[in-house]
Design an enzyme around this catalytic site. Structure first.
Site: not given
Length: 322
Positions: A157-158
């Site tokens: 995830d970012k």
């Protein structure tokens, strides 16, 4: 099809790759509902209602084989075919980026990704990603995943930091992808969660699917879900928090974040699955600390580790002093 939400574009891309066409059969409880609303709520992916209306207009949504308008009211037994249009790919520009390279040879590169960096471009979001930086550094990534995701065999995830691998050629890509599919890749994460976990170790075996109330999120559900398993070990207990080492057996979107919320110990700083007033971290306190795999050419098992990022170290210092 440009979207302001990279997550939506990624999900659309994956959906098209996996199925291309969806078949939906209308049940009695949905009879009389507008078709755009019905399709929007039925699809197991992030798709806006406006996007659905555009698909209907362009003939990508058929009812019993015929085109309809967005205000068509579905009837029980209607067979609705949804063809997900292929995302139009574009050339991704290489961008100079200070990559933290942990390992690199002519086949594989392993990078320690900082929190806040998106892994790969998606429709409407073509710059400032890890792929842009890799293209500038390597100039030779595999092409199996197309122009938007060259070399990428898995994602984090970012706002999760840590180790991610990329393939420089198709042979390496196929090998690493098969290892992920066979669950033989070692992936260990460090997380700080709310609450004192009483058990020293445990396993969360619970299927994950799209949240029916908020389609941008995921949840534990039996409906349109995928098998998901997360193993955890408690490495430290603090006053109101715990530090966990987590090992992924499967790799579903937001898996650790969803599973920890499900058992009552959400990640500190998680903007979607954490506590609403949580201001301890900007982004979830989750770090991909260990990554191990068999080298696609030499056959040697390689394992790498990355230390906790500064923001998580500072978080732990504050929590230990409180």
């Amino acid at each position: 099809m440009d979207s302001p939400f990279p997550e939506e574009a990624e999900e659309l891309d994956e959906l098209q790759e996996e199925s291309g066409e969806l078949a939906l059969t209308v049940e009695s409880e949905f009879a009389g509902q507008r078709i755009d609303k019905y399709v929007n709520e039925s699809m197991d992916t992030v798709v806006s209602r406006t996007q659905i209306q555009n698909w209907i207009k362009d003939g990508h949504v058929l009812v019993n084989g015929f085109a309809v308008k967005s205000n068509y009211k579905v009837a029980e037994g209607n067979i609705i075919a949804v063809t997900v249009p292929k995302l139009e790919e574009t050339e991704i520009a290489p961008e100079p980026m200070g990559l933290d390279i942990v390992y690199e040879d002519s086949h594989v590169i392993v990078v320690n990704k900082p929190r806040g960096l998106v892994v790969h471009p998606a429709a409407g979001h073509y710059t400032g990603t890890l792929v842009n930086g890799l293209l500038h550094h390597c100039k030779d990534l595999s092409g199996i995943n197309g122009k938007l995701r060259p070399g990428i065999v898995h994602r984090i995830d970012k706002d999760t930091s840590g180790l991610i691998m990329a393939a420089k050629n198709d042979q390496a890509h196929q090998s690493l992808a098969q290892q992920l599919k066979d669950h033989t890749v070692t992936r260990k994460y460090i997380a700080v969660v709310h609450g004192v976990v009483p058990h020293d170790m445990g396993t969360v075996d619970a299927p994950i699917g799209r949240d029916s109330y908020d389609r941008k999120l995921f949840t534990v559900t039996e409906k349109n879900s995928r098998h998901a398993v997360t193993h955890f070990t408690v490495t430290e207990r603090l006053k109101e928090f715990s530090v966990l080492e987590l090992k992924l057996e499967t790799g579903r979107t937001h898996q650790i974040r969803v599973h920890m919320k499900y058992i009552g110990y959400p990640l500190v700083g998680d903007p979607f699955y954490g506590k609403s007033r949580d201001k301890e971290m900007k982004g979830q306190a989750l770090h991909a600390a260990v990554l191990g795999f068999v080298h696609p050419v030499s056959g040697e098992y390689l394992e790498f580790s990355a230390p906790l990022p500064e923001d998580m170290r500072q978080l732990l210092e504050r929590l230990r002093m409180s």
